[in-house]
Write a protein that holds these residues in place. Structure first.
Motif, PDB file in Angstrom:
ATOM      1  N   PHE A   1      -1.033  26.399  10.292  1.00 49.58           N
ATOM      2  CA  PHE A   1      -1.003  26.042  11.706  1.00 49.58           C
ATOM      3  C   PHE A   1      -1.322  27.231  12.607  1.00 49.58           C
ATOM      4  N   ASN A   2      -0.840  28.407  12.242  1.00 52.80           N
ATOM      5  CA  ASN A   2      -1.006  29.572  13.102  1.00 52.80           C
ATOM      6  C   ASN A   2      -2.239  30.399  12.758  1.00 52.80           C
ATOM      7  N   PHE A   3      -2.773  30.261  11.549  1.00 52.91           N
ATOM      8  CA  PHE A   3      -3.967  31.003  11.138  1.00 52.91           C
ATOM      9  C   PHE A   3      -5.017  29.982  10.688  1.00 52.91           C
ATOM     10  N   LEU A   4      -5.755  29.442  11.654  1.00 51.34           N
ATOM     11  CA  LEU A   4      -6.716  28.388  11.334  1.00 51.34           C
ATOM     12  C   LEU A   4      -7.848  28.898  10.457  1.00 51.34           C
ATOM     13  N   GLY A   5      -8.063  30.208  10.439  1.00 47.72           N
ATOM     14  CA  GLY A   5      -9.087  30.755   9.558  1.00 47.72           C
ATOM     15  C   GLY A   5      -8.795  30.516   8.087  1.00 47.72           C
ATOM     16  N   MET A   6      -7.529  30.261   7.733  1.00 45.74           N
ATOM     17  CA  MET A   6      -7.184  30.006   6.331  1.00 45.74           C
ATOM     18  C   MET A   6      -7.850  28.735   5.813  1.00 45.74           C
ATOM     19  N   HIS A   7      -8.197  27.817   6.721  1.00 45.93           N
ATOM     20  CA  HIS A   7      -8.854  26.586   6.272  1.00 45.93           C
ATOM     21  C   HIS A   7     -10.275  26.877   5.781  1.00 45.93           C
ATOM     22  N   LEU A   8     -10.909  27.910   6.317  1.00 45.52           N
ATOM     23  CA  LEU A   8     -12.207  28.323   5.774  1.00 45.52           C
ATOM     24  C   LEU A   8     -12.046  28.897   4.371  1.00 45.52           C
ATOM     25  N   VAL A   9     -10.947  29.617   4.143  1.00 45.41           N
ATOM     26  CA  VAL A   9     -10.669  30.138   2.799  1.00 45.41           C
ATOM     27  C   VAL A   9     -10.449  28.986   1.829  1.00 45.41           C
TER      28      VAL A   9
END
Length: 501
Positions: free
Chosen positions: A465-473
């Motif tokens: 929720f707080n680090f949306l860049g993790m969804h790219l990972v």
């Protein structure tokens, strides 16, 4: 054969972008990487008092602007006064004004500060201009002797300042130093001697932060320019360097408090240390900087709660891809376990497993009767959906009747997905027998359970929720596993006889 280099470059780019965006968000916006982190905050109250003379009064008060602390909240209490805060880049001041100030006047300023850890204070590349101090005739000879003596024992501007502080604050001071100190404070004498050699230096005011202290006063310090840095000297204690609990309140060389239309002005400080959530603090700081334009925190709370559930789905998808492609677990439906895992988050794991088994078991029994009616597929699926709704309603009422509050939560199960699961299991029973139904049904529950354990982890919910860049990972990992064409781990048991030989 097509080269896979562009694909791997694309995956690597996704991974790098996602990881970089997450790290940048954590460092730049101070979003904690782990949930539950706490930060220390300081609340400082400044009380400005003066005696009004019955004429219009104007009070100018310096506000803190220290890179070692970030302002979280600030407010004032000044009934009957107009207030203007100048947000000058280098000189922030609050100006109170009134047409009639009679008797004792009290004005209050309150600020909540968060330490940034940036103790070093950067200075411009070009040293600021220095105005040489003109010594009085009675002090000039003594000042020149002290300056030249110290200058001969130094090698740089910094060592000159260090040696000069030792001479001024030492116990065995010379007669020349005693003469100079008789008419000025050690801090002012230090600055004037530095200026005499063209060394940039300025007097600043700071406040020592100590928990639950009241009626504190500002202390004087000196900042000396050295290699694009301001080095702090405390002439009162004879020390160099900046302590962690020091808040620099005024750094422009102006007076902290100017009062027109009043006399006997005074400012006292009180302070209190507190602990608050690091995540809530970072959100407040982003609000202050207008950095929430592309953040989920700008949405209403209801939509935020919805997204907290939606953003867990990629975690469940990652678990399904890994367990099916790499491990080789069979499931009834591709992503049905993800939706079941989402339901488990609402019902808790044990209640969800019991509810799922009961609904599917009763649904299979009724579906076996429907198979004898030779209904069309759409009609049969529709009937199963209605039956599933009836089963859920019946179990919910029975759970409520017997005081089993956990059983009421089975209404969170996705009814359409359960209906299709029952339909597929029934067809599988007819075509391949009960063994395959148990394997796929058990595999679905196993995958749903593992997905639930991953999705319910507090740190996972915090990250997605707080680090949306993790969804790219996550996307990069899913694409990478999508290229796997080798044996599943559970398929290797076929080669066990060969290993035995």
């Amino acid at each position: 054969m097509h080269s896979r280099k562009p694909f791997y470059l694309f995956v690597a780019l996704l991974f790098a972008l996602g990881l970089s965006a997450s790290i940048y968000r954590g460092i730049e916006h101070h979003v904690p990487f782990l949930p539950g982190e706490q930060v220390q905050s300081w609340t400082v109250d400044a009380k400005v008092s003066f005696q009004g003379k019955g004429v219009p009064a104007e009070v100018s008060f310096s506000l803190p602007q220290d890179p070692a602390f970030e302002i979280l909240v600030e407010n004032t209490t000044s009934p009957g006064y107009g207030l203007t805060i100048s947000n000058n880049e280098h000189d922030r001041r609050a100006v109170w004004s009134t047409r009639d100030a009679i008797g004792k006047q009290d004005l209050y300023y309150k600020v909540t500060l968060i330490p940034t850890g940036q103790i070093q204070i950067a200075a411009p590349d070009t040293p600021p201009a220095v105005e040489e101090y003109l010594w009085p005739a009675t002090e000039q000879t003594a000042a020149e002797k002290v300056i030249e003596e110290v200058w001969s024992r130094s090698a740089s501007n910094l060592t000159f300042a260090q040696q000069l502080m030792a001479v001024i604050t030492g116990k065995d001071r010379s007669q020349n130093v005693e003469l100079l100190l008789s008419s000025q404070s050690p801090t002012k004498l230090f600055v004037r001697m530095l200026h005499s050699k063209g060394i940039p230096a300025m007097e600043v005011n700071g406040l020592y932060l100590e928990d639950q202290r009241r009626r504190q006063q500002l202390s004087s310090f000196v900042e000396v320019y050295h290699k694009q840095q301001w080095v702090l000297f405390d002439l009162n204690k004879g020390t160099q360097g900046r302590p962690n609990n020091l808040l620099l309140w005024e750094r422009t060389g102006r007076s902290v408090l100017d009062v027109m239309g009043g006399v006997n002005s005074l400012v006292n400080f009180s302070m209190l240390q507190d602990t608050r959530s690091a995540l809530a603090t970072s959100i407040d700081l982003m609000v202050n900087k207008n950095a929430l334009d592309f953040s989920l925190y700008q949405l209403p709370l209801e939509e935020q709660s919805l997204f907290k559930s939606i953003l867990l789905i990629p975690i469940g998808v990652l678990m399904v891809v890994f367990l099916r492609v790499i491990i080789g677990i069979k499931t009834s439906g591709t992503f049905m376990p993800v939706l079941i895992a989402l339901a488990f988050i609402q019902t808790t794991l044990l209640t969800g497993l019991i509810g799922f088994l009961l609904i599917v078991s009763f649904g299979l029994m009724i579906r076996s009767y429907l198979s004898y009616l030779n209904l069309l597929l759409i009609s049969r699926i529709s009937a199963v959906i209605i039956v599933v709704i009836g089963i859920i309603g019946l179990f919910t009422m029975l759970a409520y009747k017997f005081g089993l509050s956990e059983g009421v939560t089975i209404t969170y199960f996705p009814m359409i997905i359960l209906a299709w699961t029952i339909e597929r299991m029934s067809i599988l029973w007819e075509e391949q027998g009960p063994k395959e139904v148990v394997m796929q049904g058990g595999g679905s529950l196993l995958v749903a359970t593992l997905a639930y354990l991953a999705m319910s982890a507090t740190w996972v919910q915090h990250w997605v929720f707080n680090f949306l860049g993790m969804h790219l990972v996550i996307l990069a990992l899913v694409l990478l596993m999508g290229q796997y064409t080798g044996y599943r781990l559970l398929e290797l048991k076929r080669f066990k006889p060969l290993a035995g030989e």
